[in-house]
Design a protein around this motif. Structure first.
Motif, short mmCIF file in Angstrom:
data_model
loop_
_atom_site.label_atom_id
_atom_site.label_comp_id
_atom_site.label_asym_id
_atom_site.label_seq_id
_atom_site.Cartn_x
_atom_site.Cartn_y
_atom_site.Cartn_z
N GLU A 1 60.39 45.34 22.27
CA GLU A 1 59.04 45.57 21.74
C GLU A 1 58.13 44.39 22.08
O GLU A 1 56.97 44.59 22.43
CB GLU A 1 59.09 45.78 20.23
N ASP A 2 58.65 43.18 21.97
CA ASP A 2 57.87 41.99 22.31
C ASP A 2 57.48 41.99 23.78
O ASP A 2 56.34 41.68 24.13
CB ASP A 2 58.65 40.72 21.97
N VAL A 3 58.42 42.34 24.64
CA VAL A 3 58.14 42.38 26.08
C VAL A 3 57.06 43.42 26.36
O VAL A 3 56.14 43.17 27.15
CB VAL A 3 59.43 42.66 26.89
N LEU A 4 57.16 44.57 25.74
CA LEU A 4 56.14 45.61 25.95
C LEU A 4 54.76 45.15 25.49
O LEU A 4 53.75 45.41 26.15
CB LEU A 4 56.53 46.91 25.23
N ARG A 5 54.71 44.44 24.37
CA ARG A 5 53.44 43.90 23.90
C ARG A 5 52.87 42.90 24.92
O ARG A 5 51.69 42.92 25.23
CB ARG A 5 53.63 43.20 22.55
N LEU A 6 53.73 42.04 25.44
CA LEU A 6 53.29 41.05 26.42
C LEU A 6 52.82 41.72 27.72
O LEU A 6 51.81 41.31 28.30
CB LEU A 6 54.41 40.06 26.72
N LEU A 7 53.53 42.74 28.15
CA LEU A 7 53.10 43.46 29.36
C LEU A 7 51.75 44.12 29.15
O LEU A 7 50.92 44.17 30.06
CB LEU A 7 54.15 44.49 29.76
N GLY A 8 51.51 44.63 27.94
CA GLY A 8 50.21 45.20 27.63
C GLY A 8 49.12 44.14 27.72
O GLY A 8 48.02 44.40 28.23
N GLU A 9 49.42 42.94 27.24
CA GLU A 9 48.46 41.84 27.34
C GLU A 9 48.20 41.47 28.80
O GLU A 9 47.06 41.17 29.17
CB GLU A 9 48.98 40.61 26.58
N VAL A 10 49.23 41.50 29.62
CA VAL A 10 49.06 41.20 31.05
C VAL A 10 48.11 42.22 31.67
O VAL A 10 47.22 41.84 32.44
CB VAL A 10 50.42 41.18 31.78
N HIS A 11 48.29 43.48 31.35
CA HIS A 11 47.39 44.52 31.88
C HIS A 11 45.94 44.25 31.46
O HIS A 11 45.01 44.36 32.28
CB HIS A 11 47.81 45.92 31.42
N LEU A 12 45.73 43.90 30.19
CA LEU A 12 44.38 43.62 29.70
C LEU A 12 43.79 42.38 30.40
O LEU A 12 42.61 42.39 30.78
CB LEU A 12 44.39 43.41 28.19
N LEU A 13 44.58 41.34 30.55
CA LEU A 13 44.09 40.14 31.22
C LEU A 13 43.74 40.42 32.68
O LEU A 13 42.72 39.93 33.18
CB LEU A 13 45.14 39.02 31.13
N ARG A 14 44.56 41.17 33.35
CA ARG A 14 44.27 41.52 34.74
C ARG A 14 42.95 42.29 34.86
O ARG A 14 42.16 42.04 35.74
CB ARG A 14 45.41 42.35 35.34
N ALA A 15 42.77 43.25 33.96
CA ALA A 15 41.55 44.04 33.98
C ALA A 15 40.33 43.14 33.73
O ALA A 15 39.30 43.27 34.40
CB ALA A 15 41.61 45.15 32.94
N ALA A 16 40.45 42.21 32.80
CA ALA A 16 39.34 41.30 32.50
C ALA A 16 39.06 40.39 33.70
O ALA A 16 37.89 40.15 34.04
CB ALA A 16 39.67 40.46 31.27
N LEU A 17 40.10 39.91 34.34
CA LEU A 17 39.90 39.05 35.52
C LEU A 17 39.24 39.81 36.66
O LEU A 17 38.37 39.27 37.36
CB LEU A 17 41.24 38.49 36.00
N ARG A 18 39.63 41.07 36.83
CA ARG A 18 39.01 41.88 37.88
C ARG A 18 37.51 42.05 37.62
O ARG A 18 36.70 42.01 38.53
CB ARG A 18 39.70 43.23 37.98
N GLU A 19 37.15 42.24 36.35
CA GLU A 19 35.74 42.38 36.00
C GLU A 19 34.97 41.09 36.26
O GLU A 19 33.85 41.12 36.75
CB GLU A 19 35.59 42.80 34.54
N VAL A 20 35.56 39.98 35.93
CA VAL A 20 34.92 38.67 36.13
C VAL A 20 34.72 38.40 37.61
O VAL A 20 33.68 37.88 38.03
CB VAL A 20 35.74 37.55 35.46
N ILE A 21 35.70 38.77 38.40
CA ILE A 21 35.64 38.51 39.85
C ILE A 21 34.56 39.34 40.50
O ILE A 21 33.92 38.92 41.46
CB ILE A 21 37.01 38.74 40.50
#
Length: 54
Positions: A33-53
């Motif tokens: 469950e912890d790993v899945l939560r972290l992977l979800g955070e990675v997806h959100l961070l990637r999406a935010a970085l793509r928007e910033v770029i």
């Protein structure tokens, strides 16, 4: 790690959780469950970085 690799990794942990529903609360289940939560955070961070770029 590519988006496809992240998605595959998520699928692995989701299967792990669904294969062992009676194992809730065990260290392995909690870790998955912890790993899945972290992977979800990675997806959100990637999406935010793509928007910033853009």
């Amino acid at each position: 790690m590519t988006d496809e690799e992240l998605t595959a990794l998520e699928g692995h942990y989701l299967r792990l959780l669904s294969d062992e529903p009676a194992e809730q609360g065990t260290p392995l289940h909690v870790a998955a469950e912890d790993v899945l939560r972290l992977l979800g955070e990675v997806h959100l961070l990637r999406a935010a970085l793509r928007e910033v770029i853009r």
